[in-house]
Design a protein around this motif. Sequence first.
Motif, short mmCIF file in Angstrom:
data_model
loop_
_atom_site.label_atom_id
_atom_site.label_comp_id
_atom_site.label_asym_id
_atom_site.label_seq_id
_atom_site.Cartn_x
_atom_site.Cartn_y
_atom_site.Cartn_z
N VAL A 20 0.84 -1.20 0.00
CA VAL A 20 0.00 0.00 0.00
C VAL A 20 0.87 1.25 0.00
O VAL A 20 0.81 2.06 -0.92
CB VAL A 20 -0.98 0.01 1.20
CG1 VAL A 20 -1.76 1.33 1.25
CG2 VAL A 20 -1.93 -1.18 1.13
N ASP A 26 -1.33 2.61 -9.17
CA ASP A 26 -2.65 2.83 -8.56
C ASP A 26 -3.50 1.56 -8.49
O ASP A 26 -4.14 1.30 -7.47
CB ASP A 26 -3.43 3.91 -9.32
CG ASP A 26 -2.91 5.31 -9.05
OD1 ASP A 26 -2.24 5.52 -8.02
OD2 ASP A 26 -3.19 6.20 -9.87
N ARG A 29 -2.13 -0.86 -5.88
CA ARG A 29 -2.39 -0.31 -4.54
C ARG A 29 -3.87 -0.52 -4.17
O ARG A 29 -4.17 -0.94 -3.05
CB ARG A 29 -2.03 1.17 -4.45
CG ARG A 29 -2.18 1.70 -3.04
CD ARG A 29 -1.83 3.19 -2.85
NE ARG A 29 -0.82 3.68 -3.72
CZ ARG A 29 -1.03 4.57 -4.70
NH1 ARG A 29 -2.23 5.08 -4.91
NH2 ARG A 29 -0.04 4.98 -5.47
N ALA A 30 -4.77 -0.27 -5.08
CA ALA A 30 -6.20 -0.46 -4.81
C ALA A 30 -6.51 -1.93 -4.52
O ALA A 30 -7.28 -2.24 -3.59
CB ALA A 30 -7.03 0.03 -6.00
N ILE A 33 -5.27 -2.71 -0.98
CA ILE A 33 -6.15 -2.14 0.04
C ILE A 33 -7.40 -2.99 0.19
O ILE A 33 -7.85 -3.27 1.30
CB ILE A 33 -6.46 -0.67 -0.28
CG1 ILE A 33 -5.21 0.19 -0.07
CG2 ILE A 33 -7.62 -0.15 0.58
CD1 ILE A 33 -5.31 1.61 -0.58
N HIS A 57 -6.18 5.09 -0.13
CA HIS A 57 -5.49 4.97 -1.42
C HIS A 57 -4.92 6.33 -1.84
O HIS A 57 -3.76 6.43 -2.24
CB HIS A 57 -6.48 4.45 -2.46
CG HIS A 57 -5.90 4.26 -3.81
ND1 HIS A 57 -5.79 5.28 -4.72
CD2 HIS A 57 -5.39 3.15 -4.41
CE1 HIS A 57 -5.24 4.82 -5.83
NE2 HIS A 57 -5.00 3.53 -5.66
#
Length: 126
Positions: A20, A26, A29-30, A33, A57
């Motif tokens: 994260v 992006d 990372r999403a 999460i 995020h």
Amino acid sequence: MSREAPTDVDALLQANLERVFNERDDARRADAIAALYTEAPVMYEPAGPVHGRGDIHRIAGELLQQFGPRFRFAAQGMAAGHHGMATLRWTGGEPGQPPVVQGFDTAEIVDGRIARLWVLIEPPGR
């Protein structure tokens, strides 16, 4: 009687730091999460609470942009915890350079995922 296996708090908090807060992509990372946090997490930053996966995020991405392309967070040892609470010490900076920030992540863990995360920043020079 069924017993749920205990959460590997070190693996969870290390993954949070790496997947994260060090992830510049992006979409990855999403995905991280979604895997690591509950549906409605809260992250307590020094500036105030951050509610929900989307804002976590956004904050993680902004931190990486603020500190530059070589900046990384690094765990300092293993996370420790039990009974739904865990803490991981970390530093942040460019590899091979002194850290520019350091602190602790302390998480409340529910069903193996982060429900609440307190980001505790240490004063410089400690």
